[in-house]
Write an enzyme that holds these catalytic residues in place. Structure first.
Site, PDB file in Angstrom:
ATOM      1  N   ASP A   1       0.835  -1.195   0.000  1.00 20.88           N
ATOM      2  CA  ASP A   1       0.000   0.000   0.000  1.00 20.88           C
ATOM      3  C   ASP A   1       0.878   1.257   0.000  1.00 20.88           C
ATOM      4  O   ASP A   1       1.863   1.321   0.740  1.00 20.88           O
ATOM      5  CB  ASP A   1      -0.879  -0.022   1.262  1.00 20.88           C
ATOM      6  CG  ASP A   1      -1.916   1.069   1.279  1.00 20.88           C
ATOM      7  OD1 ASP A   1      -2.802   1.043   0.410  1.00 20.88           O
ATOM      8  OD2 ASP A   1      -1.852   1.946   2.162  1.00 20.88           O
TER       9      ASP A   1
ATOM     10  N   GLU B   1       1.576  -0.564  -5.056  1.00 22.43           N
ATOM     11  CA  GLU B   1       0.560   0.443  -5.355  1.00 22.43           C
ATOM     12  C   GLU B   1       1.302   1.771  -5.311  1.00 22.43           C
ATOM     13  O   GLU B   1       1.522   2.349  -4.259  1.00 22.43           O
ATOM     14  CB  GLU B   1      -0.566   0.446  -4.313  1.00 22.43           C
ATOM     15  CG  GLU B   1      -1.683   1.404  -4.722  1.00 22.43           C
ATOM     16  CD  GLU B   1      -2.169   2.339  -3.625  1.00 22.43           C
ATOM     17  OE1 GLU B   1      -3.217   2.965  -3.827  1.00 22.43           O
ATOM     18  OE2 GLU B   1      -1.521   2.472  -2.573  1.00 22.43           O
TER      19      GLU B   1
HETATM   20  C1  GLC Z   1      -4.322   3.078  -0.734  1.00 18.10           C
HETATM   21  C2  GLC Z   1      -5.539   2.197  -0.552  1.00 18.10           C
HETATM   22  C3  GLC Z   1      -6.672   3.066  -0.089  1.00 18.10           C
HETATM   23  C4  GLC Z   1      -6.290   3.672   1.252  1.00 18.10           C
HETATM   24  C5  GLC Z   1      -4.976   4.418   1.144  1.00 18.10           C
HETATM   25  C6  GLC Z   1      -4.421   4.749   2.490  1.00 18.10           C
HETATM   26  O1  GLC Z   1      -4.488   4.035  -1.715  1.00 18.10           O
HETATM   27  O2  GLC Z   1      -5.827   1.540  -1.749  1.00 18.10           O
HETATM   28  O3  GLC Z   1      -7.866   2.348   0.023  1.00 18.10           O
HETATM   29  O4  GLC Z   1      -7.291   4.566   1.661  1.00 18.10           O
HETATM   30  O5  GLC Z   1      -3.996   3.649   0.498  1.00 18.10           O
HETATM   31  O6  GLC Z   1      -3.943   3.581   3.119  1.00 18.10           O
END
Ligand code: GLC
Length: 556
Positions: free
Chosen positions: A214, A277
């Site tokens: 994340d 991500e």
């Molecule tokens: C990422 C996740 C999202 C979350 C954010 C903070 O973007 O996909 O759902 O709110 O991180 O952890």
């Protein structure tokens, strides 16, 4: 808070989940948003037992792996992305034993399991943040500006809206790029590194096959935490390098994790992967996250953000392939996830386009991510009443997330549906899945559902679509089956073929794919025999008529 396993298990090694030659390079990975997938105990919230019971459905759908969104102990200030204990399962979702059972069952079915890891921030309920001494060392505390420190240390804004700083009753401020309940960790502190490596080993020992990292672009901040001097920072995420995102320093962390993953995999005869991500301004900067000594994959949000136009799609595809080829990594493709508007709605409210976009995605070289419910053609739910909303961004008046990124406000978004979801927020893509029956909760579980499901989803359930060759579910099943049957379709070569305006055509090993992005039929010389089409295609002698907004796979 850490739970004990009643019977600690070795890493499962079922047939089909062993080492294999780089299994992730062409894997189709299905995102299970645990809270909305399947509820076993009737509290209206999806859980690990519910997910485990439905694994045969995913096997039958034809995916290779599942990615489970966070199910760890958490106050749920941000759907579990605020973790209070990384080694415990939140009672909402079950127990550690349930997680162990799920991983074993998945492996028995030949499905791999990826879990989320959230390293940029913890929950403010995490024991580290609760202890003032530890907190000062392991999070980012700074004195405020102004005569008595009453102003935030700099001008950074939270992705969810408002300042990225909150003042404590001790008078200092802490950084939170997301909600105030999600303080950012201090990655200059070696203890933070050690802890996350230990957390990874904990889940690897339970048998997981990888991690979705994340906010993989967030852990390192520019020295001195400089002001940005721009009022709408959420709009800049992914458009330029900001002092809090995509800093070069994050790559050292990914290199260390790659060493850990490779070392673990070598010792256990399997490949375990890391998926970033990461929001980077260009495909080239994104490719840095998947250099041979960094993570294995990164989500390709440039593709997700592309408008439904042949030229735009072609340039995104070319840029993505070129960037990943430059580092020898496979490209990934994704159209929907828990942070963005479901693609049926995003692409102009058109199921035809959504089906075509999916067939396009599954014909491209590399790995693809599916988000639960897209195989049912679910639309975004756009009429949720305020009182049921849970997205923290809704309450802070910001944008949904960094993952909404620039460019999501595509021309294709229908009136009244901002690309970030209903009013720009994320609950509308998280409505629990409809499995069967005519009425809510449509077999989601024995109780209700934490967000209300639309009254007209009876025709969209898994049960209603199963066996109907015209259904979106059967289209996904057929596409995934063909992907398995055609060797080289996943990770092989691709070349563009000539095509009329508004149409894309390309060859892959064993097939040619056409995509008509225009809203009307287009005729062209029949390229072969139709194998699979998102809409009925007609071939009359040597001429084929491609329906508007359709994608067809042709045997050549
Ligand atoms: C990422 C996740 C999202 C979350 C954010 C903070 O973007 O996909 O759902 O709110 O991180 O952890």
């Amino acid at each position: 808070m850490t739970q004990e396993l009643t019977s600690p298990s070795p890493a499962p090694q079922a047939a089909g989940t062993g080492r294999g030659p780089g299994w992730w390079r062409d894997a189709v990975i299905y995102q299970v948003y645990v809270r909305s997938f399947a509820d076993s105990d009737g509290d209206g919230i999806g859980d690990l037992r519910g997910a485990r019971e439905r694994l045969p459905y995913l096997k039958d759908l034809g995916v290779d792996a599942v990615w489970l969104t966070p199910f760890y102990a958490s106050p749920q200030a941000d759907g579990g992305y605020d973790v209070a204990d990384y080694r415990a399962v939140d009672p909402l979702f079950g127990t550690l034993q349930d997680a162990d059972d799920l991983i074993r069952t998945a492996h028995d079915l030949g499905l791999r399991v990826i879990v989320d890891i959230v390293p940029n921030h913890t929950s403010d309920r995490h024991p580290w943040f609760q202890d003032p001494e530890l907190a000062r060392q392991r999070y980012l505390f700074r004195p405020g500006k102004g005569e008595s420190g009453e102003l935030p240390p700099n001008d950074w804004e939270s992705v969810f809206g408002g300042p990225a700083w909150t003042r404590t009753d001790r008078g200092d401020w802490y950084l939170h790029l997301f909600a105030p309940e999600q303080p950012d960790l201090n990655w200059d502190n070696p203890e933070v590194h050690t802890e996350f490596e230990a957390i990874m080993r904990f889940w690897l020992d339970l048998g997981v096959d990888g991690f979705r990292v994340d906010v993989a672009h967030g852990m390192i901040k520019a020295p001195g935490l400089p002001d940005i001097g721009h009022g709408a920072q959420a709009q800049l995420i992914g458009a330029q390098v900001l002092p809090f995102f995509d800093q070069d320093g994050v790559h050292a962390i990914h290199r260390a994790w790659r060493r850990l993953l490779d070392g673990y995999g070598d010792a256990h005869g399997k490949h375990v992967i890391g998926v970033a991500e990461a929001w980077a301004p260009t495909s080239e900067r994104l490719a840095l996250y998947v250099r041979p000594d960094e993570l294995h994959q990164a989500f390709n949000f440039q593709f997700l953000n592309a408008p439904w136009q042949a030229d735009a799609l072609r340039s995104v595809i070319d840029a993505s392939l070129a960037a990943t080829a430059s580092v020898g990594a496979p490209t990934t493709w994704v159209l929907s996830n828990h942070d963005v508007v479901r693609h049926t709605t995003r692409l102009g409210g058109s199921l035809a386009r959504a089906r075509a976009a999916t067939l396009l995605m599954l014909a491209l070289p590399g790995s693809a991510y599916l988000y639960q419910g897209e195989e049912l053609g679910l639309p975004e739910v756009t009429d949720l009443p305020d009182e049921v909303r849970q997205d923290p961004a809704f309450f802070r008046g910001g944008r949904a997330t960094g993952a909404a990124g620039p460019g999501t406000d595509t021309e294709a978004a229908p009136d009244g549906v901002a690309a970030g979801g209903q009013d720009g927020f994320r609950d509308g893509c998280r409505v629990p899945l409809p499995w069967s029956g005519e009425l809510p909760p449509y077999g989601f579980g024995p109780g209700g559902s934490w967000l209300p499901q639309p009254a007209d989803w009876g025709g969209l359930t898994v049960a209603a679509q199963t066996g109907n060759p015209a259904s979106t579910l059967e289209l996904y099943r057929a596409a995934l089956e063909l992907r398995r049957r055609l060797p080289g379709l996943g990770d092989g070569t691709m070349s563009w073929a000539p095509a009329p305006d508004g149409v894309l055509a390309f060859t892959r090993p064993g097939l040619l794919c056409t995509v008509n992005t225009q809203g009307h039929d287009v005729g062209l010389p029949a390229p072969g025999t139709p194998l699979l089409s998102s809409a009925p295609v007609t071939v009359d002698g040597a001429t084929a008529q491609l329906p508007g907004d359709s994608c067809t796979w042709w045997a050549i």
